[in-house]
Design a protein around this motif. Structure first.
Motif, PDB file in Angstrom:
ATOM      1  N   VAL A   1       0.832  -1.201   0.000  1.00  0.00           N
ATOM      2  CA  VAL A   1       0.000   0.000   0.000  1.00  0.00           C
ATOM      3  C   VAL A   1       0.870   1.256   0.000  1.00  0.00           C
ATOM      4  CG1 VAL A   1      -1.685   1.312   1.334  1.00  0.00           C
ATOM      5  CG2 VAL A   1      -1.938  -1.158   1.102  1.00  0.00           C
ATOM      6  N   VAL A   2       1.857   1.294   0.893  1.00  0.00           N
ATOM      7  CA  VAL A   2       2.731   2.472   0.972  1.00  0.00           C
ATOM      8  C   VAL A   2       3.506   2.650  -0.331  1.00  0.00           C
ATOM      9  CG1 VAL A   2       4.666   3.511   2.200  1.00  0.00           C
ATOM     10  CG2 VAL A   2       2.899   2.307   3.482  1.00  0.00           C
ATOM     11  N   GLY A   3       4.015   1.572  -0.879  1.00  0.00           N
ATOM     12  CA  GLY A   3       4.747   1.665  -2.136  1.00  0.00           C
ATOM     13  C   GLY A   3       3.877   2.169  -3.274  1.00  0.00           C
ATOM     14  N   SER A   4       2.630   1.709  -3.338  1.00  0.00           N
ATOM     15  CA  SER A   4       1.720   2.165  -4.395  1.00  0.00           C
ATOM     16  C   SER A   4       1.444   3.659  -4.262  1.00  0.00           C
ATOM     17  CB  SER A   4       0.413   1.376  -4.324  1.00  0.00           C
ATOM     18  OG  SER A   4       0.647   0.002  -4.530  1.00  0.00           O
ATOM     19  N   VAL A   5       1.240   4.120  -3.028  1.00  0.00           N
ATOM     20  CA  VAL A   5       0.977   5.550  -2.811  1.00  0.00           C
ATOM     21  C   VAL A   5       2.188   6.386  -3.217  1.00  0.00           C
ATOM     22  CG1 VAL A   5       0.542   7.299  -1.043  1.00  0.00           C
ATOM     23  CG2 VAL A   5      -0.724   5.150  -1.008  1.00  0.00           C
ATOM     24  N   MET A   6       3.388   5.933  -2.870  1.00  0.00           N
ATOM     25  CA  MET A   6       4.601   6.693  -3.195  1.00  0.00           C
ATOM     26  C   MET A   6       4.833   6.738  -4.704  1.00  0.00           C
ATOM     27  SD  MET A   6       7.137   5.432  -0.118  1.00  0.00           S
ATOM     28  CE  MET A   6       8.360   6.698  -0.372  1.00  0.00           C
ATOM     29  N   VAL A   7       4.642   5.616  -5.369  1.00  0.00           N
ATOM     30  CA  VAL A   7       4.832   5.606  -6.830  1.00  0.00           C
ATOM     31  C   VAL A   7       3.787   6.484  -7.510  1.00  0.00           C
ATOM     32  CG1 VAL A   7       4.752   4.144  -8.883  1.00  0.00           C
ATOM     33  CG2 VAL A   7       5.977   3.360  -6.846  1.00  0.00           C
ATOM     34  N   SER A   8       2.546   6.443  -7.022  1.00  0.00           N
ATOM     35  CA  SER A   8       1.503   7.291  -7.602  1.00  0.00           C
ATOM     36  C   SER A   8       1.824   8.771  -7.395  1.00  0.00           C
ATOM     37  CB  SER A   8       0.149   6.958  -6.967  1.00  0.00           C
ATOM     38  OG  SER A   8      -0.203   5.613  -7.208  1.00  0.00           O
TER      39      SER A   8
ATOM     40  N   ALA B   1       4.782  10.052  -7.101  1.00  0.00           N
ATOM     41  CA  ALA B   1       5.889  10.372  -8.002  1.00  0.00           C
ATOM     42  C   ALA B   1       5.387  10.603  -9.427  1.00  0.00           C
ATOM     43  CB  ALA B   1       6.920   9.244  -7.986  1.00  0.00           C
ATOM     44  N   MET B   2       4.425   9.799  -9.854  1.00  0.00           N
ATOM     45  CA  MET B   2       3.879   9.970 -11.198  1.00  0.00           C
ATOM     46  C   MET B   2       3.163  11.316 -11.343  1.00  0.00           C
ATOM     47  SD  MET B   2       4.776   7.347 -12.972  1.00  0.00           S
ATOM     48  CE  MET B   2       6.303   7.440 -12.027  1.00  0.00           C
ATOM     49  N   VAL B   3       2.462  11.742 -10.288  1.00  0.00           N
ATOM     50  CA  VAL B   3       1.797  13.046 -10.326  1.00  0.00           C
ATOM     51  C   VAL B   3       2.833  14.165 -10.419  1.00  0.00           C
ATOM     52  CG1 VAL B   3       0.360  14.647  -9.009  1.00  0.00           C
ATOM     53  CG2 VAL B   3      -0.245  12.229  -9.117  1.00  0.00           C
TER      54      VAL B   3
ATOM     55  N   LEU C   1      11.666  17.439  -8.998  1.00  0.00           N
ATOM     56  CA  LEU C   1      12.362  16.317  -9.620  1.00  0.00           C
ATOM     57  C   LEU C   1      13.033  15.443  -8.567  1.00  0.00           C
ATOM     58  CD1 LEU C   1      13.423  14.828 -12.137  1.00  0.00           C
ATOM     59  CD2 LEU C   1      15.316  16.474 -12.203  1.00  0.00           C
ATOM     60  N   ALA C   2      13.708  16.068  -7.595  1.00  0.00           N
ATOM     61  CA  ALA C   2      14.397  15.304  -6.557  1.00  0.00           C
ATOM     62  C   ALA C   2      13.410  14.505  -5.712  1.00  0.00           C
ATOM     63  CB  ALA C   2      15.212  16.253  -5.667  1.00  0.00           C
ATOM     64  N   VAL C   3      12.307  15.128  -5.305  1.00  0.00           N
ATOM     65  CA  VAL C   3      11.306  14.427  -4.494  1.00  0.00           C
ATOM     66  C   VAL C   3      10.661  13.305  -5.300  1.00  0.00           C
ATOM     67  CG1 VAL C   3       9.114  14.683  -3.288  1.00  0.00           C
ATOM     68  CG2 VAL C   3      10.878  16.421  -3.031  1.00  0.00           C
ATOM     69  N   GLY C   4      10.367  13.560  -6.563  1.00  0.00           N
ATOM     70  CA  GLY C   4       9.764  12.530  -7.402  1.00  0.00           C
ATOM     71  C   GLY C   4      10.672  11.317  -7.555  1.00  0.00           C
ATOM     72  N   LEU C   5      11.958  11.536  -7.761  1.00  0.00           N
ATOM     73  CA  LEU C   5      12.891  10.416  -7.884  1.00  0.00           C
ATOM     74  C   LEU C   5      12.979   9.624  -6.584  1.00  0.00           C
ATOM     75  CD1 LEU C   5      15.793  12.062  -9.928  1.00  0.00           C
ATOM     76  CD2 LEU C   5      14.200  10.312 -10.716  1.00  0.00           C
ATOM     77  N   ALA C   6      13.039  10.341  -5.446  1.00  0.00           N
ATOM     78  CA  ALA C   6      13.115   9.648  -4.158  1.00  0.00           C
ATOM     79  C   ALA C   6      11.861   8.804  -3.916  1.00  0.00           C
ATOM     80  CB  ALA C   6      13.302  10.666  -3.033  1.00  0.00           C
TER      81      ALA C   6
ATOM     82  N   ILE D   1      11.884   5.679  -6.273  1.00  0.00           N
ATOM     83  CA  ILE D   1      12.842   4.636  -5.896  1.00  0.00           C
ATOM     84  C   ILE D   1      12.352   3.877  -4.670  1.00  0.00           C
ATOM     85  CG2 ILE D   1      15.176   4.234  -5.032  1.00  0.00           C
ATOM     86  CD1 ILE D   1      16.067   6.629  -6.762  1.00  0.00           C
ATOM     87  N   VAL D   2      12.000   4.603  -3.616  1.00  0.00           N
ATOM     88  CA  VAL D   2      11.568   3.931  -2.386  1.00  0.00           C
ATOM     89  C   VAL D   2      10.268   3.165  -2.612  1.00  0.00           C
ATOM     90  CG1 VAL D   2      10.896   4.285   0.015  1.00  0.00           C
ATOM     91  CG2 VAL D   2      12.733   5.657  -0.968  1.00  0.00           C
ATOM     92  N   GLY D   3       9.321   3.764  -3.342  1.00  0.00           N
ATOM     93  CA  GLY D   3       8.066   3.068  -3.613  1.00  0.00           C
ATOM     94  C   GLY D   3       8.271   1.794  -4.409  1.00  0.00           C
ATOM     95  N   SER D   4       9.143   1.834  -5.408  1.00  0.00           N
ATOM     96  CA  SER D   4       9.419   0.632  -6.198  1.00  0.00           C
ATOM     97  C   SER D   4      10.049  -0.461  -5.347  1.00  0.00           C
ATOM     98  CB  SER D   4      10.336   0.985  -7.374  1.00  0.00           C
ATOM     99  OG  SER D   4       9.750   1.962  -8.209  1.00  0.00           O
TER     100      SER D   4
END
Length: 257
Positions: free
Chosen positions: A37-44, A46-48, A171-176, A179-182
């Motif tokens: 769940v946490v990983g999905s939220v973080m990746v989503s 990042a996509m936004v 960009l920096a926050v999105g990459l972080a 990576i962590v979400g993946s």
């Protein structure tokens, strides 16, 4: 010494002390669902951020290419695509609480009395804001009708809304986040497969090594986003850092303890 203790052989004590400790508990269902769940939220998230990034990057490139209005003239002046400067008088300064810090505002009056005063939020306290007092004369630079910095004497301080920094931070926050979400999603799938086949319990080494590799990868990606002006080069460096960190992690995990 009692007869019972005397009759106990040293080998009995040795075997008792060498008894293996119980294995750590296996990953439960919570250890699978929460990372997923946490990983999905973080990746989503990042996509936004990445979806909103092109406009910010385009604005940052336009601002970096902007020249003083006195040098260009023509339609650039009419559209505000050049850097215009104008004198202003400090009317008041204010520090408003904002999170753990404060937002530093300055109210400026214009030479033309028919024009209303305007407010500019500066980035941080210094070197200009902390020295300003009502009545001081400053120079304000504007781009596309927005203040981008304030000058007082030989010192200059950027406005909080100055183009460029927001895109870099995004960009920096999105990459972080990506990576962590993946990594969390991959860890959730890995734990689910181990639970399905009743694999041996997870050892601390199998968690600590990937976590350290992920921290290194995030550090490289954030540093690349903040320090490298070329976005494609920054992404390439971030990808290379991730590949090296995770390859080293896999190699360490394959080594016998």
């Amino acid at each position: 010494m009692t007869p019972d203790r005397a009759s106990a052989s040293p080998s009995a004590f040795a075997s008792a002390s060498a008894a293996p400790s119980p294995p750590p508990a296996s990953v439960g269902l919570r250890g699978i669902v929460i990372p997923a769940v946490v990983g999905s939220v973080m990746v989503s998230a990042a996509m936004v951020l990445f979806a909103l990034l092109p406009g910010k990057l385009s604005e940052a490139r336009d601002f970096q290419a902007a020249r003083p209005c006195a040098e260009v003239g023509g339609s650039a002046v009419e559209n505000g695509d050049c850097l215009a400067t104008r004198p202003a008088t400090v009317l008041a300064t204010e520090a408003r609480p904002r999170g753990r810090g404060a937002a530093h505002w300055v109210t400026l009056g214009q030479d033309d009395e028919d024009l209303p005063p305007f407010r500019v939020r500066l980035r941080g306290e210094g070197p200009v804001w902390e020295k300003l007092a009502p009545g001081d004369q400053v120079t304000v630079a504007t781009w596309r009708a927005a203040a981008v910095w304030v000058e007082a004497g030989n010192e200059r301080q950027d406005a909080a809304e100055r183009p460029g920094l927001g895109a870099v931070v995004r960009l920096a926050v999105g990459l972080a986040l990506l990576i962590v979400g993946s990594v969390l999603l991959r860890a959730s799938g890995w734990a689910h497969r181990r639970r399905a086949v009743r694999a041996p319990a997870v050892r601390a080494r199998q968690v600590a090594v990937p976590a350290a590799a992920t921290a290194v990868a995030v550090g490289i990606a954030v540093a690349a986003a903040l320090l490298i002006a070329n976005v494609l080069l920054a992404l390439a460096v971030a990808a290379a850092g991730c590949a090296v960190a995770w390859a080293a992690s896999a190699r360490l995990l394959r080594r016998p303890v």
